[in-house]
Design a protein around this motif. Structure first.
Motif, PDB file in Angstrom:
ATOM      1  N   VAL A 154      30.415  24.267   7.296  1.00  0.00           N
ATOM      2  CA  VAL A 154      29.445  24.551   6.248  1.00  0.00           C
ATOM      3  C   VAL A 154      28.940  23.231   5.652  1.00  0.00           C
ATOM      4  O   VAL A 154      27.738  23.043   5.456  1.00  0.00           O
ATOM      5  N   ILE A 155      29.861  22.307   5.417  1.00  0.00           N
ATOM      6  CA  ILE A 155      29.452  21.003   4.883  1.00  0.00           C
ATOM      7  C   ILE A 155      28.647  20.244   5.938  1.00  0.00           C
ATOM      8  O   ILE A 155      27.668  19.585   5.636  1.00  0.00           O
ATOM      9  N   TYR A 156      29.083  20.395   7.180  1.00  0.00           N
ATOM     10  CA  TYR A 156      28.368  19.734   8.267  1.00  0.00           C
ATOM     11  C   TYR A 156      26.910  20.197   8.273  1.00  0.00           C
ATOM     12  O   TYR A 156      25.978  19.401   8.340  1.00  0.00           O
ATOM     13  N   PHE A 157      26.734  21.516   8.165  1.00  0.00           N
ATOM     14  CA  PHE A 157      25.391  22.108   8.141  1.00  0.00           C
ATOM     15  C   PHE A 157      24.583  21.579   6.950  1.00  0.00           C
ATOM     16  O   PHE A 157      23.426  21.183   7.091  1.00  0.00           O
ATOM     17  N   VAL A 158      25.218  21.536   5.809  1.00  0.00           N
ATOM     18  CA  VAL A 158      24.532  21.073   4.605  1.00  0.00           C
ATOM     19  C   VAL A 158      24.078  19.627   4.765  1.00  0.00           C
ATOM     20  O   VAL A 158      22.919  19.288   4.486  1.00  0.00           O
ATOM     21  N   MET A 159      24.954  18.790   5.278  1.00  0.00           N
ATOM     22  CA  MET A 159      24.605  17.383   5.444  1.00  0.00           C
ATOM     23  C   MET A 159      23.484  17.230   6.475  1.00  0.00           C
ATOM     24  O   MET A 159      22.589  16.416   6.332  1.00  0.00           O
ATOM     25  N   ASP A 160      23.570  18.056   7.510  1.00  0.00           N
ATOM     26  CA  ASP A 160      22.564  18.048   8.558  1.00  0.00           C
ATOM     27  C   ASP A 160      21.194  18.425   7.977  1.00  0.00           C
ATOM     28  O   ASP A 160      20.180  17.782   8.236  1.00  0.00           O
ATOM     29  N   MET A 161      21.177  19.478   7.152  1.00  0.00           N
ATOM     30  CA  MET A 161      19.926  19.961   6.554  1.00  0.00           C
ATOM     31  C   MET A 161      19.348  18.969   5.558  1.00  0.00           C
ATOM     32  O   MET A 161      18.148  18.737   5.506  1.00  0.00           O
ATOM     33  N   LEU A 162      20.215  18.432   4.739  1.00  0.00           N
ATOM     34  CA  LEU A 162      19.721  17.679   3.588  1.00  0.00           C
ATOM     35  C   LEU A 162      19.522  16.199   3.883  1.00  0.00           C
ATOM     36  O   LEU A 162      19.190  15.432   2.988  1.00  0.00           O
ATOM     37  N   GLN A 163      19.739  15.816   5.145  1.00  0.00           N
ATOM     38  CA  GLN A 163      19.607  14.404   5.453  1.00  0.00           C
ATOM     39  C   GLN A 163      18.195  13.896   5.196  1.00  0.00           C
ATOM     40  O   GLN A 163      17.225  14.599   5.441  1.00  0.00           O
ATOM     41  N   GLY A 164      18.103  12.706   4.661  1.00  0.00           N
ATOM     42  CA  GLY A 164      16.794  12.123   4.383  1.00  0.00           C
ATOM     43  C   GLY A 164      16.197  12.626   3.079  1.00  0.00           C
ATOM     44  O   GLY A 164      15.048  12.364   2.775  1.00  0.00           O
ATOM     45  N   LEU A 165      16.958  13.400   2.323  1.00  0.00           N
ATOM     46  CA  LEU A 165      16.483  13.859   1.016  1.00  0.00           C
ATOM     47  C   LEU A 165      17.464  13.336  -0.034  1.00  0.00           C
ATOM     48  O   LEU A 165      18.343  14.067  -0.453  1.00  0.00           O
ATOM     49  N   PRO A 166      17.346  12.085  -0.421  1.00  0.00           N
ATOM     50  CA  PRO A 166      18.375  11.478  -1.270  1.00  0.00           C
ATOM     51  C   PRO A 166      18.591  12.279  -2.548  1.00  0.00           C
ATOM     52  O   PRO A 166      17.635  12.771  -3.146  1.00  0.00           O
ATOM     53  N   GLY A 167      19.846  12.443  -2.907  1.00  0.00           N
ATOM     54  CA  GLY A 167      20.162  13.195  -4.120  1.00  0.00           C
ATOM     55  C   GLY A 167      20.588  14.615  -3.809  1.00  0.00           C
ATOM     56  O   GLY A 167      21.472  15.157  -4.451  1.00  0.00           O
TER      57      GLY A 167
END
Ligand SMILES: CC(C)(CO)[C@@H](O)C(=O)NCCC(=O)O
Ligand code: NA
Length: 614
Positions: free
Chosen positions: A322-335
């Motif tokens: 789940v965290i992996y997915f979140v990091m994957d999705m939110l990459q390049g969106l600082p914050g």
């Protein structure tokens, strides 16, 4: 995990996360320095009984909505489909019954600890048994809560595991000890908003990046993740409408009806109306929380099509992905990754702080105060603070135990709620709904319930029979049924003991609650049931009278035995409620004449009300 695959945080993310911790400690400091400055146990443990329904209600949902649910529910939906969503059906009765039955009864007795009820209704021994069982439940659960976010973060981003556990535990201990229940409730409010914000952010970005709503819907549909109502009556089937919608009611009652963390919040409300209203207000927020977690699981499925993450993330894959997915999705969106981490830790902190404060309360009110009646108020407050701190440190040790268990965290949490929460629920039901139950019956019932629940629970862990059927990992094939039968046939012919061990954990609470009631009643009748007027007024709810409303009056009197509600003067040795309006007298233990009079009008009005109702 391959280090090159690990995601990283930007400086901005660390700032967002640090802000969450700073704000929580800030709220703790504020309540340490304002109001009564946490110098009485009334303020430290009961928030001066001055809270309004909105903060109480947000705090109620935060208590048992931890990182376990934020991570565990999407992982469950990803691997097994949306059947779990039907637990939402259990919220209806699971909140209506506490609001209509448990809160009015407990609030009017003017308690500090839920387990004080057990002494009023039964005896000191029953109260101590109830308290110890609760402590056992919360200490294990606390370990799961503090471990989960640290572990998931570690698996997906390489964040230092034990360092994160320490920070969570220490920050939480700090603001809980500084600001007491007021700080706990107001940080819960703030943290609940952060929790929702983090989940919503991930869902919005996730839907965007997987190609929009219709694309998500199509993939989820093709991958067979949308579950219909499963009406299979087999009690070993892990998740069906019956296990979730009916078994879940018992689970909800054990959490929202009799768990000290929640009862303490009801009691901190300024009036009974506000307490009841806060319980009703939990319903929409809890549905929202459940809905968001389920949707997150579906978006995750649309993204990876059920890909198995065990290679990428190791054995801990289910929860870490789940965290992996979140990091994957939110990459390049600082914050934004920082916001999600803040969401995760908000959920965890709000649960752990409730656990610390409720554990400090029961230890003080049930195990210490009754035996040191002359303890001064300053001393009692100091000891309560020391207790909150000690439980904080104990929680770090329990995190290590969770580390050793290595199962799906949602499963572990739900099993603990059922195995240990169920018998406590049974004990309260026995006291509230069955006027004949006596103390010996209560202790025997609780013992039998705990043995039954731990037997089936530990048996299932040893035999690894979770009954879970993993859906095929694909967006494209639609042959689930064939796959399921194939898996189902692998297990060899079960003996009755194996079938017993594979009882769905959603039934644990209901199963152990019923054992407590049955054994409790049998032993009570064998040892001489309670007689009319023996129980403290206001401790029995005329359930049978209400259910048998169609019987004529004289028959009802015979059958229902609602008579313990007749006015009786509480014995001077008995425990007594602490004063509501005036915090200074709460150190007193033998009730004064004044206090008894205060208790009595309440009791009288209840009797009148019950008699007219019945
Ligand atoms: C307590 C329930 C079942 C209520 O939906 C839910 O919040 C849940 O599954 N909680 C898991 C335990 C936890 O989040 O710590
Ligand atoms: Na929480």
């Amino acid at each position: 995990m391959d280090p090159s695959d690990q995601k990283h945080f930007s400086a901005f993310d660390y700032v967002v996360f640090a802000l969450l911790l700073a704000a929580s400690v800030g709220i703790g400091l504020y309540y340490a320095l304002s109001g009564g400055r946490q110098r009485t146990t009334q303020e430290f443990l009961m928030a001066d009984r001055s809270m309004r329904c909105l903060p109480v209600s947000l705090s109620l949902i935060a208590s048992f909505q931890s990182a376990v649910a934020i991570i565990g529910v999407p992982a469950e939906i990803y691997t097994h489909g949306t059947q779990y969503w039907f637990i939402g059906c259990a919220y209806i009765l699971g909140l209506l019954i506490p609001a209509r039955v448990f809160i009015p009864l407990l609030y009017r007795l003017n308690l500090s600890s839920a387990y004080q009820y057990l002494e009023l209704r039964f005896s000191k021994v029953v109260r101590i048994c109830g308290t110890l069982t609760f402590i056992f439940q919360m200490v294990i659960y606390m370990g799961v809560c503090v471990y989960t976010p640290a572990f998931a973060l570690n698996a997906a981003t390489g964040f230092q595991l034990w360092g994160t556990v320490m920070i969570t535990g220490l920050v939480c201990t700090l603001y809980t000890t500084l600001g007491g229940l007021k700080a706990v409730i107001w940080t819960d409010v703030f943290q609940t908003f952060v929790m929702f914000a983090g989940q919503i952010a991930v869902i919005i970005v996730g839907v965007e990046r997987t190609g929009g709503m219709s694309e998500v819907w199509r993939k989820v549909n093709d991958g067979n993740r949308l579950a219909g109502l499963d009406l299979n009556l087999d009690p070993t089937e892990r998740h069906t409408f019956w296990t979730l919608g009916v078994g879940g009611v018992f689970l909800m009652l054990s959490l929202y009806g009799v768990n000290q963390a929640q009862v303490q919040r009801y009691l901190s409300a300024r009036t009974e109306r506000e307490a009841v209203r806060s319980c009703y207000m939990v319903f929409p927020s809890l549905q929202l929380a459940l809905g968001l977690s389920c949707i997150m699981g579906l978006v995750m499925f649309a993204r990876y099509c059920g890909e198995d993450f065990s290679e990428k993330l190791g054995s801990s894959s289910r929860d870490a992905m789940v965290i992996y997915f979140v990091m994957d999705m939110l990459q390049g969106l600082p914050g934004l990754p920082g916001l999600f981490v803040a969401c995760l830790f908000s959920a965890a902190l709000s649960t752990i702080s409730s656990a610390f404060n409720s554990l400090a309360t029961v230890t003080m009110e049930d195990l210490i105060k009754p035996y040191f009646p002359s303890m001064s108020e300053e001393r009692a407050t100091l000891v309560s603070k020391a207790l909150a701190t000690s439980y904080g440190l104990l929680c770090l040790a329990m995190a290590y135990l969770t580390h050793l268990m290595g199962d799906s965290v949602l499963l572990v949490a739900l099993k603990i709620f059922g195995m240990v929460g169920g018998p406590i629920l049974g004990l309260f039901c026995l006291g509230m709904f069955f006027p004949w139950a006596n103390s010996i019956g209560a202790v025997a019932g609780l013992g039998a319930g705990l043995v039954g629940a731990l037997w089936v629970g530990i048996g299932s862990i040893v035999n690894r029979s979770s009954g879970a059927k993993r859906l095929p990992p694909s967006c494209h094939i639609n042959t689930t049924a064939a796959f399921q039968t194939a898996i189902g046939n692998v297990t060899s012919r079960p003996t009755w003991l194996h079938r017993f061990y594979s009882l769905s954990y959603m039934w644990y609470a209901g199963f152990s609650c019923l054992i407590v009631i049955l054994v409790g009643l049998i032993v009570s009748f064998l040892t001489g049931p309670m007689k009319e007027g023996e129980a403290t007024p206001g401790t029995v709810y005329p359930l049978l009278g209400k259910l048998l409303f169609f019987l004529p009056e004289h028959m009802k009197k015979k059958v229902c035995c609602v008579t313990p509600l007749r006015p009786a003067i509480p014995s001077p040795q008995g425990p007594c409620s602490h004063k509501k309006s005036n915090g200074t007298a709460s150190g007193q233990h033998t009730p004064s004449q004044q206090q008894r009079e205060r208790l009595l009008p309440d009791a009288d009005s209840r009797v009148i009300e019950y008699e007219t109702a019945v």
